[in-house]
Write an enzyme that holds these catalytic residues in place. Sequence first.
Site, PDB file in Angstrom:
ATOM      1  N   ASN A  98      15.579 -22.571   3.826  1.00  0.00           N
ATOM      2  CA  ASN A  98      14.787 -21.346   3.936  1.00  0.00           C
ATOM      3  C   ASN A  98      15.741 -20.160   3.854  1.00  0.00           C
ATOM      4  OD1 ASN A  98      12.551 -22.911   4.403  1.00  0.00           O
ATOM      5  ND2 ASN A  98      12.370 -22.406   6.572  1.00  0.00           N
ATOM      6  N   GLY A  99      15.263 -19.062   3.281  1.00  0.00           N
ATOM      7  CA  GLY A  99      16.085 -17.864   3.180  1.00  0.00           C
ATOM      8  C   GLY A  99      16.437 -17.559   1.739  1.00  0.00           C
ATOM      9  N   LYS A 486      -7.429  -6.965   7.231  1.00  0.00           N
ATOM     10  CA  LYS A 486      -8.000  -8.285   7.474  1.00  0.00           C
ATOM     11  C   LYS A 486      -8.903  -8.704   6.315  1.00  0.00           C
ATOM     12  CE  LYS A 486      -6.111  -9.627  11.078  1.00  0.00           C
ATOM     13  NZ  LYS A 486      -4.921  -9.028  10.470  1.00  0.00           N
ATOM     14  N   HIS A 505     -10.956  14.523   1.296  1.00  0.00           N
ATOM     15  CA  HIS A 505      -9.790  14.833   0.477  1.00  0.00           C
ATOM     16  C   HIS A 505      -9.480  13.718  -0.515  1.00  0.00           C
ATOM     17  CE1 HIS A 505      -8.851  18.388   2.890  1.00  0.00           C
ATOM     18  NE2 HIS A 505      -9.232  17.663   3.929  1.00  0.00           N
TER      19      HIS A 505
END
Length: 609
Positions: A98-99, A486, A505
């Site tokens: 991972n990474g 969400k 606006h």
Amino acid sequence: MCGIVGYIGQQQASPIIIEGLKRLEYRGYDSAGIATLNGGAPQLRRAEGKLINLENILRDQPAVGTRGIGHTRWATHGRPSETNAHPHSAGGIVVVHNGIIENYLALKERLIAQGHTFLSETDTEIVAHLVEQHYRECDEFETAVRRALSEVEGAYAVAILCDQEPDTLIAAKEGSPLVVGCGDGEFFVASDIPAMLSHTREMVFLEDGDLIVFTPEQMRITDIAGAPLERQTKTITWSPLMAEKGGYKHFMLKEIYEQPRALTDTIAGRLRITEGDICLDELKLDGQQLSSFERIYIIACGTSWHAALVGKFYLEKYCRVPVEVDIASEFRYRDPIVTDKTLTVLISQSGETADTLAALREARHKGGRAVCICNVVDSSIARESDGVIYTHAGPEIGVASTKAFTTQLVALYLLALRTARARGTLSADACRELCEALVTLPRKLEDLLEIDPLTEKIARQFVNARDFLYLGRGNQYPIALEGALKLKEISYIHAEGYPAGEMKHGPIALIDEDLPVVVLMPRNATYEKVVSNMEEVRARGGRVIAVMSAADPGLAAQCDAVIELPQVNDDLMPILTSVPMQLLAYHVAVHKGTDVDQPRNLAKSVTVE
């Protein structure tokens, strides 16, 4: 993002690893793979897509052996494919990672010049070839791994096997999460606690720079150079059932319903109602320190950033100190002004969010104090902060955050009250009254969940909309942002949150009879203003979903749908208004048939920048 599971012991590794990977599915992934050792070359199985595809392969081609590593990949370097899936191999070396390896191109060019052939587009394959190259030169697995990792720049958590030394599993961590599980004659290593909870509750939380050498009998932790290190074993109190669905159709719905309990746990033991004060021992800042800060930064990403925006209202109102809210990925690139009079508050559900961790390090490097609000004990951000407020939400499996968000709001409220008492800007009597209101909140939230059937009905009414607009004022504006997020996350419907007063606006141009507009309008100081904004929507044919407290029957009759809330003080209202936002998004997604718990392209824990 991505998930690692490794095992070494006396049991067959494959079922244990697959079970662990299933418990890490919440992190988000697009391919999966496993490698085992059984006295010969590594048995490697990989598949694009969901874990069921890998399981189907394993049914026809079992991977046998009592040592193994597995991985769920979320694509960074290279498209989702079987070829790019982990584990990656070179000779008899197999690696999951991972990474991001930042210097992989330079390493790849060198290795190609040395005769190595690469099969994937990933940066991870570099690690396998690098270890193999060093193994050729030194003929010792552990030494080869140390030498390889000393050349790597970037973030990584790795688990590595070698067919020539099958009784050894090596793992290491630098900037990506990795946890060890200790069993009886067996060890586990994984990206997160749930992967191992059904086997052991005894965990060791690794720190950056740690390298672990496992055999079935023992583990040895050192730094990359080989110097011995000691790490404490901790007992996890979560039960495996806490990470199961418990009869709910989706984890997200279960976690929405767990919020009253999560709020109770986050509040528990922290209120000193008689004294009119708050106890936050783990914050590790005394009253004198809290009163000395002249500026506060709150830093977070995604949903946690929306919590931070609400926290700004709490801290400025009660503490009378300037508060700035930053998106973590932007903070350190603007050369922020941080002094010893600055408090930085980091918010992260996982405690491993890469951008938030980088912001924490920037703030501390500049001489400021940094504390965090976090759900995971001993996570990287919690360990590196000067103090912490744990949210006690329990495991949150659904990618779209629910109970982690509302407990973050409670934690920020507690922080504001504690700081205000230390600064003398809030009296004991006033604090006592606010604490008493907070105590009633879980029950009000429990009552509010009875709106679930109503929100399902509203979702059916608006499920075919292509766009949604969410409006709120004051501390409801961040909830409008959260509601829109969400809906986007799990239903893939475009949605925007806006301050209600800003509608004129620009967004007013979007309003027609096809646009549902969710208006957050509890009875507070801005209520009449929001009513005017709602009437502007109605005048242009917009379809109004009003979220009200103490609904006005005449006003409600003008709306297409109304959700009524219990009445609480205005500071706590964002916690209540967030719940119908969660339920509405959930039911729309269910009706659309999307993957609620694992929405496309998203990951629970974003551990790369």
